[in-house]
Design an enzyme around this catalytic site. Sequence first.
Site, mmCIF file in Angstrom:
data_model
loop_
_atom_site.group_PDB
_atom_site.id
_atom_site.type_symbol
_atom_site.label_atom_id
_atom_site.label_comp_id
_atom_site.label_asym_id
_atom_site.label_seq_id
_atom_site.Cartn_x
_atom_site.Cartn_y
_atom_site.Cartn_z
ATOM 1 N N CYS A 113 0.732 -1.073 -0.098
ATOM 2 C CA CYS A 113 0.077 -0.078 0.103
ATOM 3 C C CYS A 113 0.859 1.153 0.072
ATOM 4 O O CYS A 113 1.881 1.413 0.649
ATOM 5 C CB CYS A 113 -0.946 -0.092 1.192
ATOM 6 N N GLU A 114 0.458 2.215 -0.908
ATOM 7 C CA GLU A 114 1.430 3.299 -1.099
ATOM 8 C C GLU A 114 1.173 4.398 0.294
ATOM 9 O O GLU A 114 2.100 5.131 0.245
ATOM 10 C CB GLU A 114 1.325 4.021 -2.302
ATOM 11 N N HIS A 115 0.168 4.141 1.040
ATOM 12 C CA HIS A 115 -0.022 5.155 2.283
ATOM 13 C C HIS A 115 0.890 4.682 3.287
ATOM 14 O O HIS A 115 1.143 5.527 3.979
ATOM 15 C CB HIS A 115 -1.485 5.111 2.744
ATOM 16 N N HIS A 116 1.044 3.305 3.503
ATOM 17 C CA HIS A 116 1.836 3.010 4.568
ATOM 18 C C HIS A 116 3.051 2.099 4.352
ATOM 19 O O HIS A 116 4.062 1.794 5.303
ATOM 20 C CB HIS A 116 1.187 1.973 5.623
ATOM 21 N N GLN A 134 -5.466 -0.782 -3.633
ATOM 22 C CA GLN A 134 -6.261 -1.792 -4.092
ATOM 23 C C GLN A 134 -7.394 -1.594 -5.358
ATOM 24 O O GLN A 134 -7.299 -2.041 -6.325
ATOM 25 C CB GLN A 134 -7.044 -2.482 -2.884
ATOM 26 N N HIS A 147 -4.945 -6.043 4.075
ATOM 27 C CA HIS A 147 -4.042 -5.006 4.271
ATOM 28 C C HIS A 147 -3.407 -5.168 5.685
ATOM 29 O O HIS A 147 -4.091 -4.986 6.630
ATOM 30 C CB HIS A 147 -4.646 -3.951 4.090
ATOM 31 N N CYS A 177 -1.621 -2.848 6.821
ATOM 32 C CA CYS A 177 -1.979 -1.429 7.538
ATOM 33 C C CYS A 177 -3.301 -1.562 8.344
ATOM 34 O O CYS A 177 -3.400 -0.428 9.047
ATOM 35 C CB CYS A 177 -1.601 -0.327 6.709
HETATM 36 ZN ZN LIG Z 1 -2.226 1.233 4.001
#
Ligand SMILES: [Zn+2]
Length: 215
Positions: free
Chosen positions: A99-102, A140, A168, A170
Site C-alpha cells: 500500500c502506498e500510504h503505509h 487496491q 491489508h 496496515c
Molecule cells: Zn495502508
Amino acid sequence: MAKQGVKHRSQRQVEDVNVSNRSADRNVLQSLVTEILLALGEKPGRNGLLKTPERVAKALAFMTQGYHRDIDQLLNGALFPIEYDEMVIVKDIDFFSMCEHHLLPFYGRVHVGYLPNKKVVGLSKIPRIVDTFARRLQVQERLTVQIAETLESKLNAHGVGVVVEARHLCMMMRGVEKQNTIAVSSSMLGAFRSQPQTRLEFLKLIRRGSVSDSD
Ligand SMILES: [Zn+2]
C-alpha cells in the site's frame, strides 16, 4: 455534458503513468534504511542488523519491479486469434502488493474474466499482468482498475470483469486492527457492466469452491 469523456476513459487511464525507466537505486535505499534504523533508536552496527539495509533494499527493489515491466513486451506473441466467444475466467490468482500510504503489504487473490472478441491471451499471461501492477506501490482500487483496463484495451474484449479480495497489513497490524477484514474491489467493463446476466455469471463462477463443483 459531464459524461462526454466517459467513452474514452479507459484508453486514457490505461496509459501506464506509473512506469519508470529508472531502476530502484539500491545504494540510496541502503543508506536510507540505515537512517531509518537510527531514527528508530536501533544500532545499525549490531550483528543482527549488519546486512539489513542491503536486504531491505533488495526486497524493496524486487517488490516494486512492476514499474519496469512493459505490458506490450509481456504480451508479445501471446495473443491468439480465435472464434471462441464464451467467457474466459482465471480465478484465485495470488498476489502481493504494497500500500502506498503505509508501505505495508496487502495481499490476496485476483479473479479475472473476459468475453473474447476474436482473440484470446495465453492464460499464463494473466497472472503476469496482475504481478506487473501488484509489484508497485499501490492502492487496491487502482490495482483492480489497471488490470481490467489493460485487458480491455490489449484484447479489445467485449467485456472484462476483475474482482480483488485482499487483506491489508496496515489495517491488521495498526490503525483499526481488524485482523479478519477482507477488502473487496471490482471493476466491470463493457458487457460486464452493461449486461447484468454476464456480470452475474462471472460472479457465480468465481465463487465456486472448485472447478469440479457441480453447482
Ligand atoms: Zn495502508
